[in-house]
Design a protein around this motif. Structure first.
Motif, PDB file in Angstrom:
ATOM      1  N   SER A   1      35.630  49.099  32.443  1.00  0.00           N
ATOM      2  CA  SER A   1      35.082  47.868  31.869  1.00  0.00           C
ATOM      3  C   SER A   1      33.974  48.235  30.887  1.00  0.00           C
ATOM      4  O   SER A   1      33.293  49.252  31.043  1.00  0.00           O
ATOM      5  CB  SER A   1      34.529  46.960  32.967  1.00  0.00           C
ATOM      6  OG  SER A   1      33.492  47.615  33.669  1.00  0.00           O
TER       7      SER A   1
ATOM      8  N   SER B   1      38.711  46.908  29.659  1.00  0.00           N
ATOM      9  CA  SER B   1      38.545  45.462  29.753  1.00  0.00           C
ATOM     10  C   SER B   1      37.173  45.162  29.161  1.00  0.00           C
ATOM     11  O   SER B   1      36.150  45.576  29.713  1.00  0.00           O
ATOM     12  CB  SER B   1      38.630  45.032  31.218  1.00  0.00           C
ATOM     13  OG  SER B   1      38.555  43.639  31.316  1.00  0.00           O
TER      14      SER B   1
ATOM     15  N   GLN C   1      25.550  35.303  34.867  1.00  0.00           N
ATOM     16  CA  GLN C   1      26.533  35.017  35.916  1.00  0.00           C
ATOM     17  C   GLN C   1      27.961  35.288  35.423  1.00  0.00           C
ATOM     18  O   GLN C   1      28.791  35.819  36.164  1.00  0.00           O
ATOM     19  CB  GLN C   1      26.419  33.563  36.409  1.00  0.00           C
ATOM     20  CG  GLN C   1      25.141  33.255  37.158  1.00  0.00           C
ATOM     21  CD  GLN C   1      23.959  32.970  36.213  1.00  0.00           C
ATOM     22  OE1 GLN C   1      24.117  32.845  35.001  1.00  0.00           O
ATOM     23  NE2 GLN C   1      22.763  32.910  36.780  1.00  0.00           N
ATOM     24  N   ARG C   2      28.249  34.913  34.184  1.00  0.00           N
ATOM     25  CA  ARG C   2      29.596  35.130  33.647  1.00  0.00           C
ATOM     26  C   ARG C   2      29.911  36.616  33.532  1.00  0.00           C
ATOM     27  O   ARG C   2      31.013  37.057  33.856  1.00  0.00           O
ATOM     28  CB  ARG C   2      29.744  34.437  32.293  1.00  0.00           C
ATOM     29  CG  ARG C   2      29.719  32.901  32.438  1.00  0.00           C
ATOM     30  CD  ARG C   2      29.986  32.187  31.139  1.00  0.00           C
ATOM     31  NE  ARG C   2      31.346  32.490  30.681  1.00  0.00           N
ATOM     32  CZ  ARG C   2      31.735  32.366  29.425  1.00  0.00           C
ATOM     33  NH1 ARG C   2      30.888  31.937  28.501  1.00  0.00           N
ATOM     34  NH2 ARG C   2      32.973  32.639  29.066  1.00  0.00           N
TER      35      ARG C   2
ATOM     36  N   GLN D   1      28.488  39.034  35.336  1.00  0.00           N
ATOM     37  CA  GLN D   1      28.616  39.557  36.702  1.00  0.00           C
ATOM     38  C   GLN D   1      29.981  39.229  37.299  1.00  0.00           C
ATOM     39  O   GLN D   1      30.605  40.068  37.952  1.00  0.00           O
ATOM     40  CB  GLN D   1      27.503  39.015  37.596  1.00  0.00           C
ATOM     41  CG  GLN D   1      26.177  39.682  37.349  1.00  0.00           C
ATOM     42  CD  GLN D   1      25.058  39.097  38.205  1.00  0.00           C
ATOM     43  OE1 GLN D   1      25.148  37.968  38.680  1.00  0.00           O
ATOM     44  NE2 GLN D   1      24.002  39.866  38.381  1.00  0.00           N
ATOM     45  N   ALA D   2      30.472  38.025  37.076  1.00  0.00           N
ATOM     46  CA  ALA D   2      31.781  37.632  37.592  1.00  0.00           C
ATOM     47  C   ALA D   2      32.888  38.483  36.965  1.00  0.00           C
ATOM     48  O   ALA D   2      33.846  38.877  37.635  1.00  0.00           O
ATOM     49  CB  ALA D   2      32.034  36.147  37.327  1.00  0.00           C
ATOM     50  N   PHE D   3      32.752  38.795  35.695  1.00  0.00           N
ATOM     51  CA  PHE D   3      33.749  39.588  34.977  1.00  0.00           C
ATOM     52  C   PHE D   3      33.688  41.059  35.377  1.00  0.00           C
ATOM     53  O   PHE D   3      34.711  41.713  35.539  1.00  0.00           O
ATOM     54  CB  PHE D   3      33.517  39.442  33.463  1.00  0.00           C
ATOM     55  CG  PHE D   3      34.456  40.236  32.606  1.00  0.00           C
ATOM     56  CD1 PHE D   3      35.754  39.802  32.385  1.00  0.00           C
ATOM     57  CD2 PHE D   3      34.039  41.407  31.999  1.00  0.00           C
ATOM     58  CE1 PHE D   3      36.625  40.530  31.584  1.00  0.00           C
ATOM     59  CE2 PHE D   3      34.900  42.139  31.190  1.00  0.00           C
ATOM     60  CZ  PHE D   3      36.194  41.698  30.985  1.00  0.00           C
ATOM     61  N   LEU D   4      32.471  41.580  35.556  1.00  0.00           N
ATOM     62  CA  LEU D   4      32.279  43.018  35.756  1.00  0.00           C
ATOM     63  C   LEU D   4      32.278  43.459  37.218  1.00  0.00           C
ATOM     64  O   LEU D   4      32.444  44.645  37.490  1.00  0.00           O
ATOM     65  CB  LEU D   4      30.963  43.463  35.103  1.00  0.00           C
ATOM     66  CG  LEU D   4      30.901  43.273  33.595  1.00  0.00           C
ATOM     67  CD1 LEU D   4      29.485  43.458  33.092  1.00  0.00           C
ATOM     68  CD2 LEU D   4      31.854  44.238  32.903  1.00  0.00           C
ATOM     69  N   GLY D   5      32.056  42.538  38.126  1.00  0.00           N
ATOM     70  CA  GLY D   5      31.985  42.936  39.533  1.00  0.00           C
ATOM     71  C   GLY D   5      30.809  43.859  39.780  1.00  0.00           C
ATOM     72  O   GLY D   5      29.659  43.449  39.705  1.00  0.00           O
ATOM     73  N   ASP D   6      31.083  45.146  40.019  1.00  0.00           N
ATOM     74  CA  ASP D   6      30.029  46.120  40.333  1.00  0.00           C
ATOM     75  C   ASP D   6      29.279  46.646  39.117  1.00  0.00           C
ATOM     76  O   ASP D   6      28.394  47.483  39.245  1.00  0.00           O
ATOM     77  CB  ASP D   6      30.620  47.300  41.102  1.00  0.00           C
ATOM     78  CG  ASP D   6      31.108  46.913  42.484  1.00  0.00           C
ATOM     79  OD1 ASP D   6      30.544  45.954  43.044  1.00  0.00           O
ATOM     80  OD2 ASP D   6      32.034  47.562  42.980  1.00  0.00           O
TER      81      ASP D   6
END
Length: 173
Positions: A102, A125, A157-158, A160-165
């Motif tokens: 990512s 990604s 937040q967006r 973080q949701a896309f990237l996970g860790d």
């Protein structure tokens, strides 16, 4: 960038131009050839940052900053972004992107947009962030999986949701 008091000053760092003179010991270059280049030799009495934009430049034909000969019959305007694009390409190559990783690219000007496109092409990604909606739309067409306006209150937040860790690669352009 240090321009204060350094006049005359020539800004910029890359050019496309036609050779109008070749030194007597130079081979492989001809008057009339089209080239793209960066970091020309300084002109006496003129300050320049990164080579500058001017009507005439002087280049070494043997250093790593030598210009690149363009193909015969080329359309020079097709190459005006070549050197700037190389900045983005070198940055992406230095990150050694792998398919499935990512990436986040902050800023979608020319260098950021090209960085995001090459990261996408490498199988990453890619999320991009910018303040200009038109730049985000362009990046989506070039392969960005997520586009986020930098002034969106939910940007963190967006991402973080896309990237996970977290992101494997981050480019600030």
């Amino acid at each position: 960038y240090g321009a204060s008091g350094n006049f005359p000053l020539v800004p910029g760092y890359c050019v496309v131009g036609q050779i109008d003179w070749v030194g007597p010991q130079v081979s492989g270059w001809r008057v009339g050839d089209w080239v793209t280049g960066r970091n020309p030799r300084p002109l006496q009495g003129v300050h320049s940052h990164w080579g500058g934009q001017a009507a005439h430049h002087v280049y070494s034909t043997t250093s790593e900053d030598r210009p690149v000969l363009l193909p015969p019959g080329c359309q020079p305007l097709d190459y005006v972004i070549a050197e700037t694009a190389a900045i983005a390409r070198r940055g992406v190559e230095a990150a050694r992107p792998q398919a499935g990783e990512s990436a986040v690219v902050i800023g979608q000007g020319l260098i950021g947009a090209l960085s995001a496109a090459w990261l996408s092409q490498a199988g990453c990604s890619v999320a991009v962030v910018d303040l200009e909606e038109s730049r985000l739309q362009r990046s989506a067409k070039l392969g960005a999986a997520l586009t986020v306006r930098g002034d969106d209150p939910s940007v963190e937040q967006r991402l973080q949701a896309f990237l996970g860790d977290g992101a494997n690669i981050v480019v600030e352009a």
